[in-house]
Design a protein around this motif. Structure first.
Motif, short mmCIF file in Angstrom:
data_model
loop_
_atom_site.label_atom_id
_atom_site.label_comp_id
_atom_site.label_asym_id
_atom_site.label_seq_id
_atom_site.Cartn_x
_atom_site.Cartn_y
_atom_site.Cartn_z
N ILE A 44 0.84 -1.20 0.00
CA ILE A 44 0.00 0.00 0.00
C ILE A 44 0.87 1.25 0.00
O ILE A 44 0.58 2.22 -0.71
N GLU A 45 1.96 1.22 0.76
CA GLU A 45 2.86 2.37 0.80
C GLU A 45 3.53 2.59 -0.56
O GLU A 45 3.61 3.71 -1.05
N ASP A 48 0.32 3.65 -3.63
CA ASP A 48 -0.88 4.22 -3.00
C ASP A 48 -2.09 4.06 -3.91
O ASP A 48 -1.98 4.14 -5.13
N ALA A 49 -3.22 3.80 -3.30
CA ALA A 49 -4.50 3.63 -3.99
C ALA A 49 -4.60 2.32 -4.75
O ALA A 49 -5.31 2.21 -5.74
N ALA A 79 -4.56 1.37 7.92
CA ALA A 79 -4.91 1.53 6.51
C ALA A 79 -6.38 1.89 6.41
O ALA A 79 -7.16 1.64 7.35
N GLN A 82 -11.15 3.34 0.48
CA GLN A 82 -11.96 4.43 -0.09
C GLN A 82 -12.51 3.98 -1.42
O GLN A 82 -11.80 3.34 -2.21
N HIS A 92 -10.10 1.44 -3.05
CA HIS A 92 -8.67 1.75 -3.05
C HIS A 92 -8.16 1.76 -1.62
O HIS A 92 -8.83 2.25 -0.71
N HIS A 94 -5.35 2.88 1.27
CA HIS A 94 -4.43 3.97 1.59
C HIS A 94 -3.83 3.71 2.95
O HIS A 94 -4.46 3.15 3.84
N THR A 96 -2.44 5.03 6.54
CA THR A 96 -2.65 6.12 7.49
C THR A 96 -1.30 6.56 8.04
O THR A 96 -0.28 5.89 7.82
#
Length: 161
Positions: A44-45, A48-49, A79, A82, A92, A94, A96
């Motif tokens: 995820i990092e 992103d998305a 995480a 969205q 998606h 993301h 945190t």
């Protein structure tokens, strides 16, 4: 001679399994995460998305495993999910700020050390190791097992150890 090679191979396999378990325990004590949870956070990092299915594809995990892991990461506040702006059917993922902090504090993963060492080997040796491990997986009837450990899917309760 065959018995001796078999015993040495089993011993090497046990060492690898113990190293994996010890790495997972070290990670859990430092971050509260399992190796697979950390790997999902890293994906995820890096991208992103990403959608959960893209994470599953990149890590060679089952879709249900990734969904379970993301549920846990979301519940822990590491995480978020969205809905896509153009396509509301897409979800998606993301990271945190808390997720970034966990990644920054996470100890070196066994997988990362392996990747660095393995990528430094000549391609013929990489192919030889891959072939041997695939054959070993076949001998253990592990060909179709999801790449994420059962503990990450919640099947094994570590507290029972």
């Amino acid at each position: 001679m065959d018995r001796q090679i078999t015993d040495q191979t089993l011993r090497a396999l046990r060492r690898i399994l113990r190293a994996t378990d010890q790495g997972g325990r070290k990670l859990a004590s430092a971050t509260g995460l399992t190796p697979s949870q950390l790997m999902v956070l890293q994906q995820i990092e890096r991208h992103d998305a990403l959608t959960p299915s893209a994470v599953a594809s990149r890590l060679k995990f089952g879709q249900a495993t990734v969904t379970n892991i993301v549920d846990r990461l979301e519940k822990a506040g590491l995480a978020t999910r969205q809905r896509g702006e153009r396509d509301k059917r897409q979800i998606h993922l993301h990271l945190t700020e808390a997720g970034r902090a966990v990644l920054d504090s996470a100890p070196d993963l066994l997988q990362e050390r392996f990747r660095e060492g393995f990528e430094g080997l000549p391609s013929w040796e990489q192919a030889m190791i891959l072939a041997a491990l695939e054959r070993l997986g076949h001998l253990l009837d592990a060909d179709t097992i999801d790449a994420a450990p059962l503990i990450d899917a919640g099947v094994i309760d570590r507290a029972v150890d």
